[in-house]
Scaffold this active site. Structure first.
Site, PDB file in Angstrom:
ATOM      1  N   MET A 282     -15.249  -3.903   8.528  1.00  0.00           N
ATOM      2  CA  MET A 282     -16.604  -3.385   8.454  1.00  0.00           C
ATOM      3  C   MET A 282     -16.892  -2.903   7.035  1.00  0.00           C
ATOM      4  SD  MET A 282     -18.114  -0.308  10.847  1.00  0.00           S
ATOM      5  CE  MET A 282     -17.275  -1.030  12.236  1.00  0.00           C
TER       6      MET A 282
ATOM      7  N   SER B 264      -9.595  -4.335   7.204  1.00  0.00           N
ATOM      8  CA  SER B 264     -10.048  -3.120   7.876  1.00  0.00           C
ATOM      9  C   SER B 264     -10.011  -3.374   9.386  1.00  0.00           C
ATOM     10  CB  SER B 264     -11.440  -2.723   7.379  1.00  0.00           C
ATOM     11  OG  SER B 264     -11.800  -1.453   7.860  1.00  0.00           O
ATOM     12  N   THR B 265     -11.128  -3.209  10.075  1.00  0.00           N
ATOM     13  CA  THR B 265     -11.163  -3.371  11.528  1.00  0.00           C
ATOM     14  C   THR B 265     -10.647  -4.743  11.929  1.00  0.00           C
ATOM     15  OG1 THR B 265     -13.133  -1.973  11.518  1.00  0.00           O
ATOM     16  CG2 THR B 265     -12.647  -3.182  13.559  1.00  0.00           C
TER      17      THR B 265
ATOM     18  N   ASP C 194     -15.868  -2.777   1.351  1.00  0.00           N
ATOM     19  CA  ASP C 194     -14.695  -2.555   0.509  1.00  0.00           C
ATOM     20  C   ASP C 194     -13.940  -3.869   0.329  1.00  0.00           C
ATOM     21  OD1 ASP C 194     -12.900  -1.083  -1.078  1.00  0.00           O
ATOM     22  OD2 ASP C 194     -11.559  -0.786   0.621  1.00  0.00           O
TER      23      ASP C 194
ATOM     24  N   HIS D 137      -7.238  -0.438   5.962  1.00  0.00           N
ATOM     25  CA  HIS D 137      -7.904   0.802   6.355  1.00  0.00           C
ATOM     26  C   HIS D 137      -7.345   1.212   7.710  1.00  0.00           C
ATOM     27  CE1 HIS D 137     -11.643  -0.633   3.929  1.00  0.00           C
ATOM     28  NE2 HIS D 137     -10.684  -0.208   3.137  1.00  0.00           N
TER      29      HIS D 137
END
Length: 186
Positions: free
Chosen positions: A126, A9-10, A129, A36
């Site tokens: 973050m 993600s991030t 998931d 993401h």
């Protein structure tokens, strides 16, 4: 090991790049990635990764069989899973932890299909998931690796996986590809 699965993600595009750029064009496994990312930005990410590494990088196409040396990114708005015959499948199932595509959904699908043949890597991000999906890989006796806190932009997802006991190894991102190449390929 039959398939490599990566979720992020991030901070993920750079972390994924650090892994993919170390893998040779003749890498003997297919690679599934769920990142993401805001809708509309995936093609730019895939194009950049494709131009910067030796592997073929693309958005997965529904009904195609994964082949070695190719990186398959989950498409916008769908979970990337496998159907019963092992072909790429786009699932419109509800979002998991507000994400579709979901890392957990991809990891769980691969664990169900490949069992102990999955090497799952959960990178910076973050939230949570991917943590339960990594646990599914671990429970199927696959191999699980998470990015360490020092090299993560945000340590949320890896931290949750560690807390669940789903992370067999915790490594700086720069050590993940060398480990895979030296330890897990036949």
């Amino acid at each position: 090991v039959q398939i490599l699965a990566i979720g992020a993600s991030t901070g993920g595009p750079q972390a994924i790049h650090q892994i993919l750029s170390c893998l040779p064009a003749d890498f003997p496994l297919p690679i599934f990635c769920t990142q993401h990312i805001s809708a509309g930005f995936l093609s730019g990410l895939v194009g950049w990764q494709n131009s910067m590494c030796s592997l073929r990088v693309k958005v997965a196409e529904a009904k195609e069989y994964p082949v070695p040396g190719t990186v398959y990114f989950a498409p916008d708005h769908y979970h990337l899973t496998l159907d019963t015959s092992g072909r790429c499948y786009y699932s419109a199932a509800p979002a998991i932890n507000r994400h579709r595509p979901s890392i957990t959904m991809m990891f769980e699908s691969l664990a169900q299909h490949y069992g102990a043949g999955v090497l799952g890597v959960l990178l910076t991000g973050m939230g949570q998931d991917g943590a339960l999906g990594l646990q599914a890989i671990d429970q199927a006796r696959g191999i699980t690796i998470v990015q360490d806190e020092a090299s993560s932009v945000i340590f949320g997802m890896p931290k949750v996986a560690i807390e669940l006991g789903a992370a067999q190894m915790v490594l700086p991102v720069k050590e993940i590809a060398p480990l895979i190449l030296s330890q897990y390929l036949d």
